[in-house]
Design an enzyme around this catalytic site. Structure first.
Site, PDB file in Angstrom:
ATOM      1  N   ASP A  13       0.632  -1.735   0.167  1.00 43.86           N
ATOM      2  CA  ASP A  13      -0.307  -0.149   0.255  1.00 43.86           C
ATOM      3  C   ASP A  13       1.132   1.168  -0.390  1.00 43.86           C
ATOM      4  O   ASP A  13       0.318   2.482   0.607  1.00 43.86           O
ATOM      5  CB  ASP A  13      -0.944   0.386   0.941  1.00 43.86           C
ATOM      6  CG  ASP A  13      -2.035  -0.881   1.337  1.00 43.86           C
ATOM      7  OD1 ASP A  13      -2.870  -1.113  -0.109  1.00 43.86           O
ATOM      8  OD2 ASP A  13      -2.119  -1.302   1.895  1.00 43.86           O
ATOM      9  N   GLY A  40      -5.231  -4.053  -3.744  1.00 40.84           N
ATOM     10  CA  GLY A  40      -5.474  -2.472  -3.925  1.00 40.84           C
ATOM     11  C   GLY A  40      -4.594  -1.999  -4.104  1.00 40.84           C
ATOM     12  O   GLY A  40      -3.805  -1.402  -3.620  1.00 40.84           O
ATOM     13  N   HIS A  41      -4.615  -1.408  -5.309  1.00 43.39           N
ATOM     14  CA  HIS A  41      -3.600  -0.470  -6.142  1.00 43.39           C
ATOM     15  C   HIS A  41      -4.868   0.841  -6.831  1.00 43.39           C
ATOM     16  O   HIS A  41      -5.417   1.022  -8.277  1.00 43.39           O
ATOM     17  CB  HIS A  41      -3.175  -0.713  -7.493  1.00 43.39           C
ATOM     18  CG  HIS A  41      -2.220  -1.964  -6.872  1.00 43.39           C
ATOM     19  ND1 HIS A  41      -1.098  -2.467  -7.809  1.00 43.39           N
ATOM     20  CD2 HIS A  41      -1.992  -2.359  -6.044  1.00 43.39           C
ATOM     21  CE1 HIS A  41      -0.239  -3.820  -7.100  1.00 43.39           C
ATOM     22  NE2 HIS A  41      -0.985  -3.289  -6.118  1.00 43.39           N
ATOM     23  N   THR A 128      -6.035 -11.664   3.410  1.00 43.02           N
ATOM     24  CA  THR A 128      -6.961 -10.655   2.570  1.00 43.02           C
ATOM     25  C   THR A 128      -8.084 -12.163   2.855  1.00 43.02           C
ATOM     26  O   THR A 128      -9.017 -11.551   2.071  1.00 43.02           O
ATOM     27  CB  THR A 128      -6.423 -10.256   1.280  1.00 43.02           C
ATOM     28  OG1 THR A 128      -6.196 -11.214   0.351  1.00 43.02           O
ATOM     29  CG2 THR A 128      -5.491  -9.249   1.668  1.00 43.02           C
ATOM     30  N   THR A 237       3.225 -12.726   2.301  1.00 40.85           N
ATOM     31  CA  THR A 237       2.226 -13.439   1.248  1.00 40.85           C
ATOM     32  C   THR A 237       2.891 -14.464   0.729  1.00 40.85           C
ATOM     33  O   THR A 237       3.471 -14.906   0.717  1.00 40.85           O
ATOM     34  CB  THR A 237       2.151 -12.350   0.609  1.00 40.85           C
ATOM     35  OG1 THR A 237       0.727 -12.840  -0.474  1.00 40.85           O
ATOM     36  CG2 THR A 237       2.607 -12.062  -1.118  1.00 40.85           C
ATOM     37  N   ALA A 297      -7.713  -0.611   0.651  1.00 41.88           N
ATOM     38  CA  ALA A 297      -8.457  -0.408  -0.692  1.00 41.88           C
ATOM     39  C   ALA A 297      -9.398  -2.069  -0.379  1.00 41.88           C
ATOM     40  O   ALA A 297      -9.791  -2.060  -1.751  1.00 41.88           O
ATOM     41  CB  ALA A 297      -7.234  -0.638  -1.432  1.00 41.88           C
ATOM     42  N   THR A 298      -8.657  -3.216  -0.470  1.00 44.55           N
ATOM     43  CA  THR A 298      -9.421  -4.410  -0.908  1.00 44.55           C
ATOM     44  C   THR A 298     -10.396  -4.214   0.921  1.00 44.55           C
ATOM     45  O   THR A 298     -11.555  -5.657   0.144  1.00 44.55           O
ATOM     46  CB  THR A 298      -8.219  -5.748  -0.865  1.00 44.55           C
ATOM     47  OG1 THR A 298      -8.002  -5.099  -1.911  1.00 44.55           O
ATOM     48  CG2 THR A 298      -8.611  -6.513  -0.787  1.00 44.55           C
ATOM     49  N   ASP A 331       2.490  14.877   1.707  1.00 46.73           N
ATOM     50  CA  ASP A 331       1.406  16.171   2.593  1.00 46.73           C
ATOM     51  C   ASP A 331       0.577  15.834   3.397  1.00 46.73           C
ATOM     52  O   ASP A 331       0.498  16.321   4.613  1.00 46.73           O
ATOM     53  CB  ASP A 331      -0.392  16.138   1.591  1.00 46.73           C
ATOM     54  CG  ASP A 331      -0.819  15.328   0.787  1.00 46.73           C
ATOM     55  OD1 ASP A 331       0.358  13.330  -0.004  1.00 46.73           O
ATOM     56  OD2 ASP A 331      -1.805  14.538   1.237  1.00 46.73           O
TER      57      ASP A 331
HETATM   58  P1  GDP Z   1      -0.548   0.487  -3.420  1.00 48.49           P
HETATM   59  O1  GDP Z   1      -1.505  -0.595  -3.186  1.00 48.49           O
HETATM   60  O2  GDP Z   1       0.269   0.908  -3.458  1.00 48.49           O
HETATM   61  O3  GDP Z   1      -1.214   0.792  -4.818  1.00 48.49           O
HETATM   62  O4  GDP Z   1      -1.541   1.569  -2.484  1.00 48.49           O
HETATM   63  P2  GDP Z   1      -3.164   1.978  -1.867  1.00 48.49           P
HETATM   64  O5  GDP Z   1      -3.932   2.124  -3.188  1.00 48.49           O
HETATM   65  O6  GDP Z   1      -3.638   0.754  -1.599  1.00 48.49           O
HETATM   66  O7  GDP Z   1      -2.720   2.858  -1.352  1.00 48.49           O
HETATM   67  C1  GDP Z   1      -1.918   4.641  -1.308  1.00 48.49           C
HETATM   68  C2  GDP Z   1      -3.499   5.024  -0.706  1.00 48.49           C
HETATM   69  O8  GDP Z   1      -2.725   6.848  -0.608  1.00 48.49           O
HETATM   70  C3  GDP Z   1      -4.504   5.725  -1.748  1.00 48.49           C
HETATM   71  O9  GDP Z   1      -5.631   5.741  -1.208  1.00 48.49           O
HETATM   72  C4  GDP Z   1      -4.271   6.602  -2.963  1.00 48.49           C
HETATM   73  O10 GDP Z   1      -5.477   7.208  -3.299  1.00 48.49           O
HETATM   74  C5  GDP Z   1      -3.149   7.544  -1.706  1.00 48.49           C
HETATM   75  N1  GDP Z   1      -2.427   8.341  -1.972  1.00 48.49           N
HETATM   76  C6  GDP Z   1      -1.073   7.811  -2.974  1.00 48.49           C
HETATM   77  N2  GDP Z   1      -0.451   8.738  -2.942  1.00 48.49           N
HETATM   78  C7  GDP Z   1      -0.672   9.387  -2.899  1.00 48.49           C
HETATM   79  C8  GDP Z   1       0.444  10.885  -1.898  1.00 48.49           C
HETATM   80  O11 GDP Z   1       0.626  11.250  -2.458  1.00 48.49           O
HETATM   81  N3  GDP Z   1      -1.074  11.307  -1.409  1.00 48.49           N
HETATM   82  C9  GDP Z   1      -2.473  11.326   0.238  1.00 48.49           C
HETATM   83  N4  GDP Z   1      -2.687  12.388   0.249  1.00 48.49           N
HETATM   84  N5  GDP Z   1      -2.561  10.058  -0.510  1.00 48.49           N
HETATM   85  C10 GDP Z   1      -1.751   9.025  -1.309  1.00 48.49           C
HETATM   86  P1  IMO Z   2      -1.132  -4.082  -1.778  1.00 53.54           P
HETATM   87  O1  IMO Z   2      -0.672  -4.635  -3.505  1.00 53.54           O
HETATM   88  C1  IMO Z   2      -1.642  -5.102   2.571  1.00 53.54           C
HETATM   89  C2  IMO Z   2      -0.283  -8.625   3.295  1.00 53.54           C
HETATM   90  C3  IMO Z   2      -2.555  -9.818   4.390  1.00 53.54           C
HETATM   91  C4  IMO Z   2      -1.486 -10.205   5.289  1.00 53.54           C
HETATM   92  C5  IMO Z   2      -0.385 -10.325   4.459  1.00 53.54           C
HETATM   93  C6  IMO Z   2      -0.764 -12.166   3.518  1.00 53.54           C
HETATM   94  O2  IMO Z   2      -2.248  -3.187  -2.386  1.00 53.54           O
HETATM   95  O3  IMO Z   2      -0.299  -3.602  -1.152  1.00 53.54           O
HETATM   96  P2  IMO Z   2      -2.557 -12.592   1.421  1.00 53.54           P
HETATM   97  O4  IMO Z   2      -3.625 -12.664   0.620  1.00 53.54           O
HETATM   98  O5  IMO Z   2      -1.730 -12.076   0.561  1.00 53.54           O
HETATM   99  O6  IMO Z   2      -2.121 -14.345   1.397  1.00 53.54           O
HETATM  100  O7  IMO Z   2      -2.140 -11.638   2.984  1.00 53.54           O
HETATM  101  O8  IMO Z   2      -0.230 -10.041   3.136  1.00 53.54           O
HETATM  102  N1  IMO Z   2      -1.206  -8.038   1.814  1.00 53.54           N
HETATM  103  C7  IMO Z   2      -1.636  -6.942   1.712  1.00 53.54           C
HETATM  104  N2  IMO Z   2      -1.136  -5.679   2.438  1.00 53.54           N
HETATM  105  N3  IMO Z   2      -1.303  -4.388   0.855  1.00 53.54           N
HETATM  106  C8  IMO Z   2      -2.610  -5.853   0.043  1.00 53.54           C
HETATM  107  O9  IMO Z   2      -1.813  -5.282  -0.966  1.00 53.54           O
HETATM  108  C9  IMO Z   2      -1.517  -7.310   0.281  1.00 53.54           C
HETATM  109  N4  IMO Z   2      -2.281  -8.359  -0.568  1.00 53.54           N
HETATM  110  C10 IMO Z   2      -2.148  -9.009   1.263  1.00 53.54           C
HETATM  111  O10 IMO Z   2      -2.497  -8.422   4.748  1.00 53.54           O
HETATM  112  O11 IMO Z   2      -0.763  -9.686   6.141  1.00 53.54           O
HETATM  113 MG    MG Z   3      -3.057  -0.981  -1.712  1.00 54.37          MG
END
Ligand code: GDP
Ligand code: IMO
Ligand code: MG
Length: 436
Positions: A13, A40-41, A128, A237, A297-298, A331
């Site tokens: 995340d 959850g991207h 998850t 994971t 996000a997921t 930020d």
């Molecule tokens: P990912 O799984 O690595 O793609 O990241 P996630 O989408 O799960 O989590 C990142 C969260 O931070 C999302 O809700 C984005 O919209 C938010 N986000 C990403 N970059 C920024 C930033 O520079 N500032 C703020 N405030 N939010 C951000």
């Molecule tokens: P993104 O791509 C944050 C974590 C789960 C758990 C461990 C194993 O958005 O960064 P799994 O379901 O993969 O067997 O769970 O990994 N986990 C994540 N944490 N962001 C994710 O994806 C995750 N995908 C799995 O919470 O600790």
């Molecule tokens: Mg994510």
């Protein structure tokens, strides 16, 4: 034109989705190289806000080929739902492809994920529950079904029979209801009808793209601290989000990769169980969660929050061979008077370590050693160049770069596509990761 791996440098995340969305505006191909719909991207752009689970984050550029790579585990039902959501938002999916060699997540994998977590009692992993672990376990046990099997019904039927012999025994042992082979076969035939034209052998496509020096992005899921080999095992994971797997999971030679960008939040978050040394259980932790919107996000679970972990970033930079950092969510720190950075872990013996990652049982016992930095207490959200950032924010970023031993290529100051910029400053502190 180059091949760039974009990987999570923390616990997941970090903001990988938004970085890929930004970079994909110039990319010919984007490939998700591991993981499944546990991801959850989040991407925010002219199509609205989308949390992508399986579909590569380059999908919003209609000129980019988007491939779900062979290192992924794909739940076709989840993929079809995601496709429907994107189509409803007006996103063109004509360049979405799935590697025939990617594994399939079957409904029984989700069931097993639930049952296995329940069987762990108090000592859960906090998965998850998307069936990711059981699907990769079947892959390694050579009992998995692959996306390409959908194109060969007879083969699929015999593979399914074979798999169910052990799957149903496992389900029964864990107290679940056995699944019906015929029903699953029919489900697969429905998937085949909807997905057949997108199932491809990625090798010729990528071979051509590499030979023509196209711009290729390899999109990682999760982060190094949840890597199956190098993360906080067993709270990880079941695949490798590190750059070393990017070539294999995408289907490219390892030496084709020119750049590795480590995506890193300006502080730390984790979702799921396991040691997380910098976790805050105080008002600062709560403030980071609320200001950063730190909810999964997921799964929607509240994320555990803490200050930036300089030990973890050094480890991540080395393991991934990072060539640059993308620092996100700067930020979120805008209003803090003081910001801390963890620069070492104190072991129970009193010794402080800075340049290695203790294994899980020890990591549960370390205490972070912090430095304090002055906050900038002004909004960075409108900054679009390095020079726009307040000096205290520049100094903070330079310190993160120093701890990583890697220069900073990008900074983001808000979730929107345009709230991000390429850094033009010179980072004299950067050391080549291999020399650490
Ligand atoms: P990912 O799984 O690595 O793609 O990241 P996630 O989408 O799960 O989590 C990142 C969260 O931070 C999302 O809700 C984005 O919209 C938010 N986000 C990403 N970059 C920024 C930033 O520079 N500032 C703020 N405030 N939010 C951000
Ligand atoms: P993104 O791509 C944050 C974590 C789960 C758990 C461990 C194993 O958005 O960064 P799994 O379901 O993969 O067997 O769970 O990994 N986990 C994540 N944490 N962001 C994710 O994806 C995750 N995908 C799995 O919470 O600790
Ligand atoms: Mg994510």
């Amino acid at each position: 034109m180059s091949v760039t791996a974009v990987v999570g440098a923390q616990w997941g995340d970090e903001g990988k989705g938004r970085i890929i969305d930004y970079l994909a505006q110039q990319a010919d191909v984007v490939i998700r190289f591991q993981g499944g719909d546990n991801a959850g991207h989040t991407v925010i752009n002219q199509y609205g806000k989308h949390a992508l689970h399986l579909i590569p984050s380059g999908i919003f550029n209609p000129n980019t080929q988007n491939i779900i790579g062979s290192g992924c585990v794909v739940n076709p039902g989840a993929l079809l739902d995601e496709m429907a959501q994107l189509e409803a938002a007006g996103v063109d999916l004509s360049n979405l492809w799935i590697s025939a060699r990617a594994q399939m997540v079957m409904p029984y994998h989700r069931l097993l994920d639930e049952l296995e977590e329940a069987a762990r009692g108090e000592d859960t992993i906090g998965t998850t529950k998307r069936g990711i672990g059981p699907a990769y376990a079947d892959k390694a046990a050579r009992a998995g079904l692959r996306i390409g099997d959908l194109l060969q019904p007879e083969w699929l039927e015999s593979r399914l029979d074979n798999a169910l012999r052990t799957v149903n025994r496992k389900i029964e042992i864990l107290g679940g209801e056995p699944v019906d082979g015929q029903e699953l076969y029919e489900l697969c035939m429905a998937y085949r009808q909807k997905l057949a034209t997108r199932i491809v052998d990625t090798v010729p496509l990528l071979r051509r793209a590499v030979q023509e020096r196209r711009s290729i992005l390899l999109e990682g899921q999760l982060g190094v601290m949840r890597d199956l080999d190098w993360g906080i095992y067993p709270y990880v994971t079941s695949s490798n989000p590190t750059a070393a797997y990017a070539s294999s999971g995408a289907g490219l030679p390892a030496r084709a990769i020119d750049r590795v960008i480590g995506v890193v939040k300006a502080y730390s978050t984790a979702v799921g169980d396991g040691p997380f040394p910098v976790e805050l259980h105080d008002a600062d932790g709560e403030r980071l969660r609320e200001l950063g919107g730190e909810y999964g996000a997921t799964t929607g679970r509240p994320r555990r929050c803490g200050w930036f972990d300089g030990v973890a970033i050094g480890y991540a930079a080395w393991l991934n061979g990072m060539t640059g950092l993308a620092i996100t969510k700067l930020d979120v720190l805008d209003t803090f008077e003081t910001i801390k950075i963890c620069v070492g872990y104190r072991l129970p013996s009193g010794e402080v370590i800075t340049d290695s990652m203790p294994d899980t049982p020890v990591l549960f016992q370390v205490t972070p050693v912090y430095e304090e930095w002055p906050g900038w207490q002004t909004s960075t959200q409108a900054c679009r160049r390095w020079a726009d950032l307040p000096p205290a924010a520049q100094a903070y970023i330079r310190r993160l770069s120093e701890l990583a031993g890697v220069k900073v290529d990008y900074v983001s100051v808000g979730p929107e596509r345009d709230q991000m910029f390429e850094v033009d400053a010179v980072f004299t502190t950067a050391a080549a990761p291999a020399s650490r």
